[in-house]
Write a protein that holds these residues in place. Structure first.
Motif, PDB file in Angstrom:
ATOM      1  N   HIS A 140     -17.833   4.034   9.204  1.00  0.00           N
ATOM      2  CA  HIS A 140     -18.065   4.493  10.663  1.00  0.00           C
ATOM      3  C   HIS A 140     -17.779   6.166  10.520  1.00  0.00           C
ATOM      4  N   ALA A 141     -18.585   6.710  11.111  1.00  0.00           N
ATOM      5  CA  ALA A 141     -18.363   8.236  11.081  1.00  0.00           C
ATOM      6  C   ALA A 141     -17.151   8.634  11.947  1.00  0.00           C
ATOM      7  N   GLN A 142     -16.273   9.364  11.206  1.00  0.00           N
ATOM      8  CA  GLN A 142     -15.049   9.877  11.954  1.00  0.00           C
ATOM      9  C   GLN A 142     -14.775  11.130  11.925  1.00  0.00           C
ATOM     10  N   SER A 143     -14.871  11.725  10.604  1.00  0.00           N
ATOM     11  CA  SER A 143     -14.382  13.004  10.341  1.00  0.00           C
ATOM     12  C   SER A 143     -15.437  14.050  10.625  1.00  0.00           C
ATOM     13  N   ASP A 146     -18.165  13.624   7.798  1.00  0.00           N
ATOM     14  CA  ASP A 146     -18.975  12.829   8.117  1.00  0.00           C
ATOM     15  C   ASP A 146     -20.279  12.853   9.046  1.00  0.00           C
ATOM     16  N   HIS A 147     -19.592  13.727  10.191  1.00  0.00           N
ATOM     17  CA  HIS A 147     -20.920  14.199  11.000  1.00  0.00           C
ATOM     18  C   HIS A 147     -21.608  14.982  10.442  1.00  0.00           C
ATOM     19  N   THR A 184     -17.193  -0.540  11.306  1.00  0.00           N
ATOM     20  CA  THR A 184     -15.991  -0.185  12.081  1.00  0.00           C
ATOM     21  C   THR A 184     -14.998   0.621  11.096  1.00  0.00           C
ATOM     22  N   SER A 186     -13.619   3.472   8.575  1.00  0.00           N
ATOM     23  CA  SER A 186     -13.926   4.794   8.254  1.00  0.00           C
ATOM     24  C   SER A 186     -13.914   5.250   6.600  1.00  0.00           C
ATOM     25  N   ASP A 189     -10.455   4.846   5.061  1.00  0.00           N
ATOM     26  CA  ASP A 189      -9.660   3.598   4.781  1.00  0.00           C
ATOM     27  C   ASP A 189     -10.455   2.639   3.928  1.00  0.00           C
ATOM     28  N   TRP A 209     -26.416   8.055   5.329  1.00  0.00           N
ATOM     29  CA  TRP A 209     -25.352   7.239   6.104  1.00  0.00           C
ATOM     30  C   TRP A 209     -24.922   5.970   5.238  1.00  0.00           C
TER      31      TRP A 209
END
Length: 218
Positions: A140-143, A146-147, A184, A186, A189, A209
């Protein structure tokens, strides 16, 4: 300007609908490079249409694929030559995994469908001494990282779609017809939980991705 981003995203969605390509299959050759030239047995978890299982069979004495979706398993069987040392079953990766141990276990774009730590523990228990576990996963893209990596992948994604389809419209590959769900967890995690279950596991963010996990059983 406020409508530019939605228009661009819509145009990209239409382009990729006309020029689909399998991001997971992009990592199959990389995956093979992490493995010995020959090994006795392999298990492909979430085997889908069987592309990776058939590729593993070029090096393995026997390959077994397991997938929860009966439709895609039926398609995998159709696409696999009767003489190939590959079998497929329908089942849950945690409760229906065949008994015994395997020299190689692969899991591509599937582990986010499962309880993550439980799945890694289960894979470890079924990995033979000296065996190799390889996961190609979705986070899951969070930081911000990531983006940024996701944004950097967009032009490469368009170029790959054009090249792989030779500029022509195409139907979705069989490998892209299996059910999907969003990730779901990151990446931080995933790294934390993976290192707890598999000390020394190598994890790395990847383009398109994806992330990879490689672990060797000692």
């Amino acid at each position: 300007m406020t409508t530019l981003a939605p228009r661009v995203l819509h145009a990209l969605d239409r382009f990729h609908a006309d020029h689909p390509w399998d991001h997971n299959a992009h990592y199959h050759r990389w995956l093979l490079r992490q493995l010995p030239r020959r090994f006795d047995s392999a298990l492909d978890v979430g085997s889908g249409s069987g592309d990776l299982a058939r590729l593993l069979a070029t090096r393995a004495g026997a390959v077994h694929g397991i997938d929860a979706d009966p439709t895609i398993v039926a398609r995998a069987r159709e696409l696999t030559a009767p003489a190939a040392p590959v079998t497929f079953t329908v089942g849950d990766a945690l409760s229906d995994m065949p008994s015994g141990s395997y020299d190689v276990i692969t899991c591509v774009a599937t582990i986010h469908h499962l309880p993550f730590s439980d799945a890694l523990t289960h894979f470890r228990q079924h990995l033979a001494p000296g065996g190799t576990l390889i996961v190609v996963g979705v986070a899951h893209a969070q930081s911000l990282c990531d983006h940024l990596l996701g944004a950097a992948a967009i032009p490469s994604n368009v170029a790959m779609a054009w090249i792989k389809n030779k500029g022509c419209k195409a139907a979705r590959p069989a490998s892209m017809t299996a059910p999907t769900r969003p990730a779901t967890m990151s990446f931080p995690d995933i790294v934390r939980d993976a290192q707890h279950v598999l000390p020394g596991a190598r994890l790395r963010r990847r383009l398109f991705w994806r992330y990879t996990l490689v672990w060797y059983q000692h």
